[in-house]
Design a protein around this motif. Structure first.
Motif, PDB file in Angstrom:
ATOM      1  N   GLY A   1       0.795  -1.219   0.000  1.00  0.00           N
ATOM      2  CA  GLY A   1       0.000   0.000   0.000  1.00  0.00           C
ATOM      3  C   GLY A   1       0.828   1.270   0.000  1.00  0.00           C
ATOM      4  O   GLY A   1       0.436   2.276   0.609  1.00  0.00           O
ATOM      5  N   LYS A   2       1.969   1.230  -0.704  1.00  0.00           N
ATOM      6  CA  LYS A   2       2.836   2.414  -0.753  1.00  0.00           C
ATOM      7  C   LYS A   2       2.925   2.959  -2.174  1.00  0.00           C
ATOM      8  O   LYS A   2       2.972   2.182  -3.127  1.00  0.00           O
ATOM      9  CB  LYS A   2       4.258   2.047  -0.300  1.00  0.00           C
ATOM     10  N   PRO A   3       3.015   4.280  -2.320  1.00  0.00           N
ATOM     11  CA  PRO A   3       3.300   4.825  -3.654  1.00  0.00           C
ATOM     12  C   PRO A   3       4.763   4.555  -3.995  1.00  0.00           C
ATOM     13  O   PRO A   3       5.597   4.448  -3.092  1.00  0.00           O
ATOM     14  CB  PRO A   3       3.052   6.326  -3.472  1.00  0.00           C
TER      15      PRO A   3
ATOM     16  N   GLU B   1      -1.555   8.189   0.680  1.00  0.00           N
ATOM     17  CA  GLU B   1      -2.538   7.174   1.084  1.00  0.00           C
ATOM     18  C   GLU B   1      -3.383   6.695  -0.097  1.00  0.00           C
ATOM     19  O   GLU B   1      -3.578   5.503  -0.306  1.00  0.00           O
ATOM     20  CB  GLU B   1      -3.433   7.769   2.165  1.00  0.00           C
ATOM     21  N   ARG B   2      -3.834   7.666  -0.904  1.00  0.00           N
ATOM     22  CA  ARG B   2      -4.703   7.313  -2.040  1.00  0.00           C
ATOM     23  C   ARG B   2      -3.960   6.442  -3.045  1.00  0.00           C
ATOM     24  O   ARG B   2      -4.456   5.407  -3.498  1.00  0.00           O
ATOM     25  CB  ARG B   2      -5.196   8.608  -2.713  1.00  0.00           C
ATOM     26  N   MET B   3      -2.746   6.845  -3.400  1.00  0.00           N
ATOM     27  CA  MET B   3      -1.977   6.077  -4.380  1.00  0.00           C
ATOM     28  C   MET B   3      -1.657   4.683  -3.843  1.00  0.00           C
ATOM     29  O   MET B   3      -1.697   3.699  -4.578  1.00  0.00           O
ATOM     30  CB  MET B   3      -0.670   6.794  -4.717  1.00  0.00           C
ATOM     31  N   GLY B   4      -1.345   4.618  -2.567  1.00  0.00           N
ATOM     32  CA  GLY B   4      -1.017   3.325  -1.967  1.00  0.00           C
ATOM     33  C   GLY B   4      -2.195   2.365  -2.020  1.00  0.00           C
ATOM     34  O   GLY B   4      -2.042   1.188  -2.348  1.00  0.00           O
ATOM     35  N   THR B   5      -3.383   2.872  -1.720  1.00  0.00           N
ATOM     36  CA  THR B   5      -4.578   2.023  -1.745  1.00  0.00           C
ATOM     37  C   THR B   5      -4.855   1.536  -3.165  1.00  0.00           C
ATOM     38  O   THR B   5      -5.143   0.357  -3.397  1.00  0.00           O
ATOM     39  CB  THR B   5      -5.800   2.810  -1.217  1.00  0.00           C
ATOM     40  N   THR B   6      -4.754   2.444  -4.125  1.00  0.00           N
ATOM     41  CA  THR B   6      -4.979   2.073  -5.531  1.00  0.00           C
ATOM     42  C   THR B   6      -3.974   1.016  -5.957  1.00  0.00           C
ATOM     43  O   THR B   6      -4.329   0.014  -6.595  1.00  0.00           O
ATOM     44  CB  THR B   6      -4.814   3.321  -6.434  1.00  0.00           C
ATOM     45  N   ALA B   7      -2.725   1.238  -5.602  1.00  0.00           N
ATOM     46  CA  ALA B   7      -1.663   0.329  -6.010  1.00  0.00           C
ATOM     47  C   ALA B   7      -1.932  -1.085  -5.496  1.00  0.00           C
ATOM     48  O   ALA B   7      -1.811  -2.069  -6.227  1.00  0.00           O
ATOM     49  CB  ALA B   7      -0.323   0.841  -5.492  1.00  0.00           C
TER      50      ALA B   7
ATOM     51  N   VAL C   1       1.859   4.189 -12.570  1.00  0.00           N
ATOM     52  CA  VAL C   1       1.117   5.120 -13.420  1.00  0.00           C
ATOM     53  C   VAL C   1       1.150   6.485 -12.730  1.00  0.00           C
ATOM     54  O   VAL C   1       0.639   6.619 -11.608  1.00  0.00           O
ATOM     55  CB  VAL C   1      -0.336   4.636 -13.618  1.00  0.00           C
ATOM     56  N   PRO C   2       1.798   7.485 -13.361  1.00  0.00           N
ATOM     57  CA  PRO C   2       1.996   8.770 -12.694  1.00  0.00           C
ATOM     58  C   PRO C   2       0.697   9.353 -12.126  1.00  0.00           C
ATOM     59  O   PRO C   2      -0.335   9.353 -12.793  1.00  0.00           O
ATOM     60  CB  PRO C   2       2.568   9.646 -13.810  1.00  0.00           C
ATOM     61  N   HIS C   3       0.792   9.831 -10.901  1.00  0.00           N
ATOM     62  CA  HIS C   3      -0.306  10.426 -10.148  1.00  0.00           C
ATOM     63  C   HIS C   3      -1.370   9.411  -9.734  1.00  0.00           C
ATOM     64  O   HIS C   3      -2.362   9.759  -9.111  1.00  0.00           O
ATOM     65  CB  HIS C   3      -0.997  11.572 -10.929  1.00  0.00           C
ATOM     66  N   HIS C   4      -1.200   8.173 -10.109  1.00  0.00           N
ATOM     67  CA  HIS C   4      -2.209   7.151  -9.863  1.00  0.00           C
ATOM     68  C   HIS C   4      -1.673   6.147  -8.842  1.00  0.00           C
ATOM     69  O   HIS C   4      -2.320   5.867  -7.844  1.00  0.00           O
ATOM     70  CB  HIS C   4      -2.502   6.476 -11.205  1.00  0.00           C
ATOM     71  N   THR C   5      -0.463   5.629  -9.117  1.00  0.00           N
ATOM     72  CA  THR C   5       0.150   4.689  -8.175  1.00  0.00           C
ATOM     73  C   THR C   5       1.561   5.140  -7.780  1.00  0.00           C
ATOM     74  O   THR C   5       2.245   4.433  -7.068  1.00  0.00           O
ATOM     75  CB  THR C   5       0.227   3.271  -8.771  1.00  0.00           C
ATOM     76  N   GLY C   6       2.011   6.279  -8.287  1.00  0.00           N
ATOM     77  CA  GLY C   6       3.343   6.792  -7.964  1.00  0.00           C
ATOM     78  C   GLY C   6       3.831   7.728  -9.052  1.00  0.00           C
ATOM     79  O   GLY C   6       3.011   8.394  -9.703  1.00  0.00           O
ATOM     80  N   PHE C   7       5.138   7.745  -9.250  1.00  0.00           N
ATOM     81  CA  PHE C   7       5.712   8.619 -10.278  1.00  0.00           C
ATOM     82  C   PHE C   7       6.879   7.931 -10.973  1.00  0.00           C
ATOM     83  O   PHE C   7       7.614   7.154 -10.348  1.00  0.00           O
ATOM     84  CB  PHE C   7       6.216   9.929  -9.657  1.00  0.00           C
ATOM     85  N   LEU C   8       7.050   8.250 -12.251  1.00  0.00           N
ATOM     86  CA  LEU C   8       8.202   7.767 -13.010  1.00  0.00           C
ATOM     87  C   LEU C   8       9.204   8.906 -13.132  1.00  0.00           C
ATOM     88  O   LEU C   8       8.822  10.043 -13.417  1.00  0.00           O
ATOM     89  CB  LEU C   8       7.767   7.307 -14.404  1.00  0.00           C
TER      90      LEU C   8
END
Lengths: 412, 217
Positions: free
Chosen positions: A326-328, A371-377, A342-349
């Motif tokens: 659950g981490k970005p 938190e949001r990115m971690g949950t999505t990921a 996926v940038p802004h969705h699950t983290g950044f490239l």
């Protein structure tokens, strides 16, 4: 000890497990042999560790063989590995001879299993010459490339290609990694085992024990990169990014990884990393033993942000593992990291230490985004990148290979 | 009613052998000559493929045009193409080429992708197998769908439209054995704008509309 299939029902649902059992019934008794070059260390060994017993549970006659080699052999195969990933490396005729000779010696040991197998899956370049040696083979042979060979150092690929083009099929993790070959090239991304020591849930006490053991400050953000000490993982670039962030935020950095028995370069890279880290007490460079799975698990759970700033990467399973916690993830814009982050969705490239520093600061300023990115990921990993999907694709591949490798539709 | 036999399917992707496309013109040229299996994969099977993304568009050509060519106009035009609304893949191909030709005609510069971002043409083999589940009561359809794998939902509700009777999903075809009695369920299934759902969302939506139909029946 691997978990049984039913243990995964609580994570992926009973329908997914039932699906695997139905597919397994169609392959009951099929003799499958996996061959690679190390029993521990690195993603391939980890995959085979759970895949072999689960295939057996599904009714297949599955086994896992490892080729043995000298230090010189692994230096050569490391050069081949680096060459396939685009590094300009000199590989002499004598080196290729070492490569072939070691495989020939291993073949004599493995001959009965390889000749009788219905399907042999040869993982990565190290054991690739086994096919040429197995003249009395009965089954289908598949070469599984776990690394990105899209832009190889041509002299290395030119020779290796002569070993792999005779296979009945090959598997790549992504289309972007493949090279043209005269047989079907299937696409099977790898996966993680959510019940392994490295990924299973941990109690807060266990996690805190690891934090205390390494002297990490619970009140400050923690950046964690887990990977072998390998030039392509750019650990020195991570330290550069950390130093840029440190000017404005009191972050801590953990660079943790083990050595693999087939990677002789690790020591030299580790020395470079130690030199770059200097005496900074907030940089924790940890050379972990191969069985430190729970420590890695805890470090990923302790992380505020996971880094994987590779400049070349296969699929990048450490990214998947970080996302499962659950981490970005801030990852290098290469290989399988691009598929996962996926940038802004699950983290950044990112492409540079500057880019990594910028995104670390961005996330530290957007705690809700973490938190949001971690949950999505985590949910994307659950749906698509757990071992149940991976096994399903292998079972499908075996059915396709044994029936009609180029068919569009097969009813079994 | 005859028992509904639940099938399941698994997909195995492979390289099509076509060279990748680096720009919009190459995309057009490859789509013009690719096999129908390739076209079907990028328009329809993409929903069954593992991904970390939940993109705006449900076909790979539109997603690539947006993300890597940076051409939002052509992405929007490709994104609205619903492959299941075309009677054949040939007609879907013609419509896709129309969109691309129109955009190429408008463009003063051909949009291109940087190396590493090229479009790879894939296809796949679908393995279909018996899931070992049977049921006979339409009132239980929602409950069974909720327990189905993504593969079963895909096979019975989406892929079915390629098989005779063309354009009809397997659940509807089965319910039509007693059309009068099952009309609320048939209407419920027809109300779903299915192409724009992910498979987990589609499963949820199927369960929801069928449950509502059961209540109102």
């Amino acid at each position: 000890m691997s978990a049984t299939l039913s243990a995964y029902e609580g994570i992926v649902g009973s329908a997914v497990i039932r699906q695997l059992r139905r597919l397994g019934e169609k392959l009951k008794g099929t003799r499958i042999v996996h061959v690679n070059s190390t029993r521990e260390g690195g993603g391939v060994a980890e995959i085979l560790e759970w895949m072999t017993p689960l295939m057996t549970e599904l009714g297949l006659n599955a086994s896992w063989e490892v080729i043995h080699g000298s230090g010189r052999f692994f230096e050569v195969t490391k050069s081949i590995h680096n060459g396939l990933q685009g590094h300009s490396v000199p590989i002499t005729g004598k080196d290729w001879k070492v490569y072939e000779d070691v495989n020939a010696r291993n073949f004599e040991r493995l001959r009965p299993a390889l000749e009788e197998a219905d399907i042999v899956v040869v993982h990565d370049p190290q054991p690739a010459p086994l096919l040429k040696l197995c003249e009395r083979r009965k089954g289908k042979w598949i070469w599984r490339a776990h690394i990105d060979i899209s832009r190889p150092f041509r002299p290395a690929w030119k020779v290796l290609r002569t070993f792999v083009e005779k296979y009945d099929a090959s598997i790549f993790s992504m289309a972007e990694f493949a090279q043209p070959l005269p047989h079907p090239q299937y696409l099977v991304p790898p996966s993680i085992d959510p019940l392994s020591e490295k990924n299973r849930d941990m109690s807060p006490e266990e996690i805190e024990a690891v934090r205390n053991g390494f002297g990490l400050d619970p009140s400050r953000p923690l950046l964690v990169q887990i990977s072998r000490f390998d030039r392509f993982k750019d650990p020195v670039g991570v330290i550069e990014a950390y130093r840029m962030v440190r000017k404005v935020a009191k972050v801590q950095l953990v660079l943790a990884g083990g050595g693999a028995s087939d990677d002789p370069e690790g020591t030299a890279i580790l020395e470079e990393v130690m030199e770059a880290a200097g005496s900074d007490p907030d940089i924790h460079v940890l050379l972990l033993p191969p069985d430190s799975h729970r420590t890695v698990n805890a470090l990923q759970r302790l992380a505020t942000i996971i880094l994987q700033k590779s400049t070349r990467e296969g699929f990048g399973l450490t990214v998947t593992e970080g996302m499962w916690k659950g981490k970005p993830v801030i990852g290098g814009d290469v290989g399988g990291i691009r598929l996962q982050v996926v940038p802004h969705h699950t983290g950044f490239l990112v492409n540079t230490p500057e880019g990594a520093a910028h995104r670390i600061r961005y996330l530290l300023h957007h705690q809700d985004g973490i938190e949001r990115m971690g949950t999505t990921a985590r949910e994307f990993v659950r749906e698509n990148f757990l071992l149940t999907r991976h096994i399903r694709e292998y079972l499908t591949l075996m059915l396709v290979t044994l029936r009609d490798p180029r068919a569009n539709f097969i009813q079994v | 009613m005859t028992p509904f036999e639940v099938k399941d399917c698994a997909l195995l992707g492979r390289m099509s052998g076509l060279p990748p496309a680096f720009n919009l013109r190459e995309l057009r040229e490859r789509i013009a000559v690719c096999g129908e299996n390739v076209l079907f994969h990028h328009f329809c099977e993409t929903t069954l493929r593992g991904t970390f993304d939940n993109p705006d568009y449900r076909n790979d050509f539109a997603v690539w045009s947006k993300l890597y060519l940076g051409d939002r106009v052509v992405a929007e035009r490709l994104g609205i193409l619903d492959p299941y609304s075309f009677p054949s893949l040939g007609e879907l191909r013609a419509a896709t080429l129309d969109v691309l030709d129109e955009r190429l005609g408008e463009s003063t510069m051909i949009p291109w992708a940087r190396p590493g971002d090229e479009f790879f043409f894939l296809e796949s083999t679908t393995i279909v197998f018996d899931a070992g589940i049977r049921f006979t009561q339409p009132s239980r359809l929602a409950a069974f769908i909720r327990k189905m794998t993504n593969g079963s939902v895909y096979y019975h509700f989406l892929e079915a439209r390629r098989r005779p009777p063309l354009g009809v999903d397997d659940f509807t075809a089965w319910l039509k054995e007693d059309e009068e009695a099952n009309r609320p369920y048939i209407q419920a299934l027809a109300s779903i704008d299915f192409y724009f759902h992910t498979l987990p969302h589609l499963r949820h939506e199927l369960g929801r509309v069928l449950t509502e139909a059961k209540v109102s029946k």
